[in-house]
Enzyme design. Sequence first.
Site, short mmCIF file in Angstrom:
data_model
loop_
_atom_site.label_atom_id
_atom_site.label_comp_id
_atom_site.label_asym_id
_atom_site.label_seq_id
_atom_site.Cartn_x
_atom_site.Cartn_y
_atom_site.Cartn_z
N SER A 134 -53.60 11.06 10.97
CA SER A 134 -52.65 10.32 10.15
C SER A 134 -51.79 11.28 9.34
O SER A 134 -52.29 12.19 8.68
CB SER A 134 -53.41 9.38 9.21
N GLY A 135 -50.47 11.06 9.39
CA GLY A 135 -49.54 11.91 8.66
C GLY A 135 -49.02 13.09 9.43
O GLY A 135 -48.27 13.91 8.90
N THR A 139 -45.39 8.67 14.44
CA THR A 139 -44.39 7.59 14.43
C THR A 139 -42.98 8.15 14.54
O THR A 139 -42.14 7.62 15.28
CB THR A 139 -44.55 6.75 13.15
N ASN A 190 -50.83 9.65 4.24
CA ASN A 190 -49.51 9.52 4.85
C ASN A 190 -48.74 8.39 4.17
O ASN A 190 -49.28 7.29 4.01
CB ASN A 190 -49.70 9.23 6.35
N SER A 193 -48.01 5.39 7.17
CA SER A 193 -49.11 5.38 8.14
C SER A 193 -49.11 4.08 8.95
O SER A 193 -49.08 2.98 8.40
CB SER A 193 -50.45 5.51 7.41
N SER A 194 -49.13 4.21 10.27
CA SER A 194 -49.22 3.04 11.14
C SER A 194 -50.62 2.43 11.01
O SER A 194 -51.61 3.10 11.28
CB SER A 194 -48.96 3.43 12.61
N GLY A 417 -53.75 7.59 14.00
CA GLY A 417 -54.30 8.94 13.90
C GLY A 417 -55.76 8.91 13.50
O GLY A 417 -56.24 7.96 12.86
N GLU A 419 -58.95 9.27 11.43
CA GLU A 419 -59.05 9.06 9.99
C GLU A 419 -60.45 9.35 9.46
O GLU A 419 -61.45 9.01 10.09
CB GLU A 419 -58.66 7.62 9.62
#
Length: 653
Positions: A134-135, A139, A190, A193-194, A417, A419
């Site tokens: 993540s981050g 995306t 992030n 974050s998605s 991502g 986590e």
Amino acid sequence: MLQQVNGHGSGSAAHSGESLREDLKELLGGEVPPQQLNDLTKVNPVTLETVLRCLQARYMADTFYTNAGCTLVAMNPFKPVPQLYSPELMREYHAASQPQTLKPHIFTVGEQTYRNVKSLIEPVNQSVVVSGESGAGKTWTSRCLMKFYAVVAASPMSWESHKVAERIEQRILNSNPVMEAFGNACTLRNSNSSRFGKFIQLQLNGAQQMTGAAVQTYLLEKTRVACQAPSERNFHIFYQIYKGAHAEERVRWRLPEGAAFSWLPHPERTLEEDCFEVTREAMLHLGIDAPTQNNIFQALAGLLHLGNTRFADSGNEAQPCPLVDDAQCSVGTSALLLGLPEDHLLETLQIRTIRAGRGQQVFQKPCSQAECNTRRDCLAKLVYARLFDWLVSVINSSICAAPDSWTTFIGLLDVYGFESFPNNSLEQLCINYANEKLQQHFVAHYLRAQQTPTALHPQEEYAMEGLAWSFVSYQDNQPCLDLIEGSPVSICSLINEECRLNRPSSAAQLQTRIESALTGHPRLGRDRLSPEPSFIVLHYAGPVRYRTAGLVEKNKDPVPPELTSLLQQSQDPLLKVLFPADPEDKSPEEPSGQNRAPVLTVVSKFKASLEQLLQVLHGTTPHYIRCIKPNSQAQAQIFHREEGSMARITALW
């Protein structure tokens, strides 16, 4: 100004970068300046130290893309670099006779996939798997790839045909801000974050022109609507309407300036993603008109007011829990915005309907304070999840081409991502499970195929080409997948079994079952100092501790039938679409005894959708982009080799 590099202060960033280049030049034999080394496989020897130092040199020289054999490594610059994604650069990579001879870039991957489709060599369909924690920039990478395909796959035909193609491409691009607004949030790792996974299928006709697209989504983190971790935010769209509504809309949606909502933490933060106008404009281009948008935002405002509906303990099991403070105003406003009768909404949150006995007699029992809060949260999650799914269907109806108008596709997989938070639950278990499956796909497709003894002898082939080569050891993550999903016993099967038993399950009991059934498994750990029941999974990307509290309930994801029945009575036009009344007016009573249908759990549904995704990927020619975070502070020109984010680059080898 001091520049922080690898945790050590330096008086001069330039001096630090020069020193690093000298160190690497000596380390790599002085042949090629490290910032010019475009492929990590040409580092000799290939070790974690040499790879990370090479990436660091390139990052400090503002070179953010590096090949790693079959994979493109993308480092998040944490700053705007507009010239790196200009339409002119897209056309340069598209027009190059050999794009791979240009500097590594996501456009190289985009162009390779596009040319593979044109070549018609099986498998013709392509997929780009964008992975990373993540981050790391997944995306953004997917967004840039979509823009690249919109440019290179444009129709060169007549002006009218070109305008049609342009409209389709614009709608595909407009799906991004809408899905990000409703599906992304600011987390500890992030700011964008998605909180869901998506596979975007870009559809091409026989002339390799983009004619449409389709979006498949996975596991929306709907719990975020009603529960945000400390220092995290709700979905972007709530902040957009809170900050961006016009004066007249604020009156209509009951969102006065400065109003406080318990489900809207940290509204004072200003993020780029808070731009309401971008979302509204994109929705218009997708065919969601202004009245429908108003209905959507009104319902979201209703959920915010629902979050302020709090209950006190009644002190008497026979009496419903009363509302606290000014919650009566909140529940009334929420009912008004959701088009529900206020008394019926409150009664549904306070009183549980029970059906028992052969005759299915109906009893009503007041809920405890905790049960009232759970039902309130469940109502919000149910509405938001239905709204999200409806938006995805609207997007697909707007951008999807007719089946007979396209022949091939390029798929973009932007998956959550990896986590690891202070508190990890079922959402993180599913997210990291998906990452394990995709890592296995990567290993199976490339490393095993290239290095198996039954393959053509790669040592001899590389030696003939004058390339230094040694067998690369890699981490097979099958044991971790066996722990999570294996048969007959695994973490998922044990959690599912607890759901099927339909009995109260304590967190300590679930921890004991997992440890007992899977004792001695090499990928299962335990934090004996943890004050709460938990278990540790040793993932390929690092260990993660999962709390067992609430796992079973989240996996069941129960929706009391009274809540659905309540929403079916809404007079709001949007909720009428999201919760259509059952034409057969079936009773909501559940079958009992041996006639009870098996519980379809969150884990079971997610596992099935993941298997379907992998079947699609196996039928394509895959390409991999591994995004990494140079540092956890999201700051430019800082590269921390010691952090887990960087150490996980070893998963490439």
